[in-house]
Design a protein around this motif. Sequence first.
Motif, short mmCIF file in Angstrom:
data_model
loop_
_atom_site.label_atom_id
_atom_site.label_comp_id
_atom_site.label_asym_id
_atom_site.label_seq_id
_atom_site.Cartn_x
_atom_site.Cartn_y
_atom_site.Cartn_z
N ALA A 76 9.81 10.85 -46.79
CA ALA A 76 8.65 10.11 -47.30
C ALA A 76 9.03 9.49 -48.64
O ALA A 76 9.95 9.98 -49.32
N GLN A 77 8.33 8.44 -49.03
CA GLN A 77 8.59 7.82 -50.32
C GLN A 77 8.47 8.86 -51.44
O GLN A 77 9.28 8.88 -52.36
N SER A 78 7.45 9.71 -51.34
CA SER A 78 7.22 10.69 -52.41
C SER A 78 8.38 11.67 -52.54
O SER A 78 8.79 12.02 -53.65
N LEU A 79 8.95 12.10 -51.41
CA LEU A 79 10.08 13.04 -51.47
C LEU A 79 11.33 12.34 -51.99
O LEU A 79 12.04 12.89 -52.84
N LEU A 80 11.59 11.13 -51.50
CA LEU A 80 12.75 10.39 -52.00
C LEU A 80 12.62 10.15 -53.50
O LEU A 80 13.59 10.29 -54.25
N ALA A 81 11.42 9.82 -53.94
CA ALA A 81 11.19 9.59 -55.37
C ALA A 81 11.48 10.86 -56.17
O ALA A 81 12.19 10.82 -57.18
N LYS A 82 10.95 11.97 -55.70
CA LYS A 82 11.15 13.25 -56.41
C LYS A 82 12.63 13.62 -56.48
O LYS A 82 13.14 13.97 -57.55
N LEU A 83 13.34 13.49 -55.36
CA LEU A 83 14.75 13.84 -55.31
C LEU A 83 15.62 12.87 -56.11
O LEU A 83 16.71 13.22 -56.54
N SER A 84 15.13 11.64 -56.28
CA SER A 84 15.90 10.61 -56.99
C SER A 84 15.56 10.54 -58.47
O SER A 84 16.21 9.80 -59.21
N GLY A 85 14.51 11.24 -58.88
CA GLY A 85 14.14 11.24 -60.29
C GLY A 85 13.38 10.00 -60.73
O GLY A 85 13.44 9.62 -61.90
N VAL A 86 12.70 9.35 -59.78
CA VAL A 86 11.90 8.17 -60.11
C VAL A 86 10.50 8.38 -59.52
O VAL A 86 10.26 9.32 -58.77
N SER A 87 9.60 7.47 -59.83
CA SER A 87 8.24 7.58 -59.30
C SER A 87 8.15 7.00 -57.89
O SER A 87 9.00 6.21 -57.47
N THR A 88 7.10 7.38 -57.20
CA THR A 88 6.84 6.82 -55.88
C THR A 88 6.64 5.31 -55.98
O THR A 88 7.09 4.55 -55.13
N ARG A 89 6.00 4.88 -57.05
CA ARG A 89 5.80 3.44 -57.26
C ARG A 89 7.14 2.71 -57.38
O ARG A 89 7.31 1.61 -56.85
N THR A 90 8.10 3.34 -58.05
CA THR A 90 9.42 2.74 -58.20
C THR A 90 10.10 2.58 -56.83
O THR A 90 10.67 1.53 -56.54
N ILE A 91 10.01 3.60 -55.99
CA ILE A 91 10.58 3.51 -54.64
C ILE A 91 9.90 2.37 -53.88
O ILE A 91 10.56 1.57 -53.21
N SER A 92 8.60 2.28 -54.01
CA SER A 92 7.85 1.21 -53.36
C SER A 92 8.32 -0.17 -53.84
O SER A 92 8.47 -1.10 -53.05
N GLU A 93 8.59 -0.29 -55.13
CA GLU A 93 9.09 -1.55 -55.69
C GLU A 93 10.47 -1.88 -55.14
O GLU A 93 10.76 -3.05 -54.84
N TYR A 94 11.34 -0.88 -55.02
CA TYR A 94 12.66 -1.12 -54.43
C TYR A 94 12.52 -1.63 -53.00
O TYR A 94 13.19 -2.56 -52.59
N GLU A 95 11.63 -0.98 -52.25
CA GLU A 95 11.46 -1.33 -50.84
C GLU A 95 10.84 -2.70 -50.65
O GLU A 95 11.08 -3.36 -49.64
N SER A 96 10.05 -3.14 -51.60
CA SER A 96 9.41 -4.45 -51.46
C SER A 96 10.23 -5.56 -52.11
O SER A 96 9.83 -6.72 -52.07
N GLY A 97 11.36 -5.19 -52.72
CA GLY A 97 12.22 -6.19 -53.33
C GLY A 97 11.80 -6.60 -54.73
O GLY A 97 12.33 -7.55 -55.28
N ARG A 98 10.85 -5.88 -55.32
CA ARG A 98 10.41 -6.21 -56.68
C ARG A 98 11.23 -5.49 -57.75
O ARG A 98 11.00 -5.68 -58.93
#
Length: 87
Positions: free
Chosen positions: A14-36
């Motif tokens: 999930a975005q939330s788990l990837l964010a937690k394991l990567s040391g970033v926020s869920t919003r940051t993962i969402s931004e990566y995925e949307s190309g922002r």
Amino acid sequence: MNFVRELRERAGRAQSLLAKLSGVSTRTISEYESGRGSPTVRTLGRMAEAVGMDVVVMVVPSEEEPAPPDPDTTGRLARRRRHEPRS
């Protein structure tokens, strides 16, 4: 599809788990995925570890799906080659 989303979904994260394991926020993962946004090298390493993948495999395109050339890089390399002395 964005490579971050594709890798995350293949790993079943999930975005939330990837964010937690990567040391970033869920919003940051969402931004990566949307190309922002784009992950730093350090974050890419953490993300690769979180999905169980080598970071090189994660960022180097396979021969099956070649990445389109970056126009900025291609242009700079072409200009640089024109100005290099011939051997």
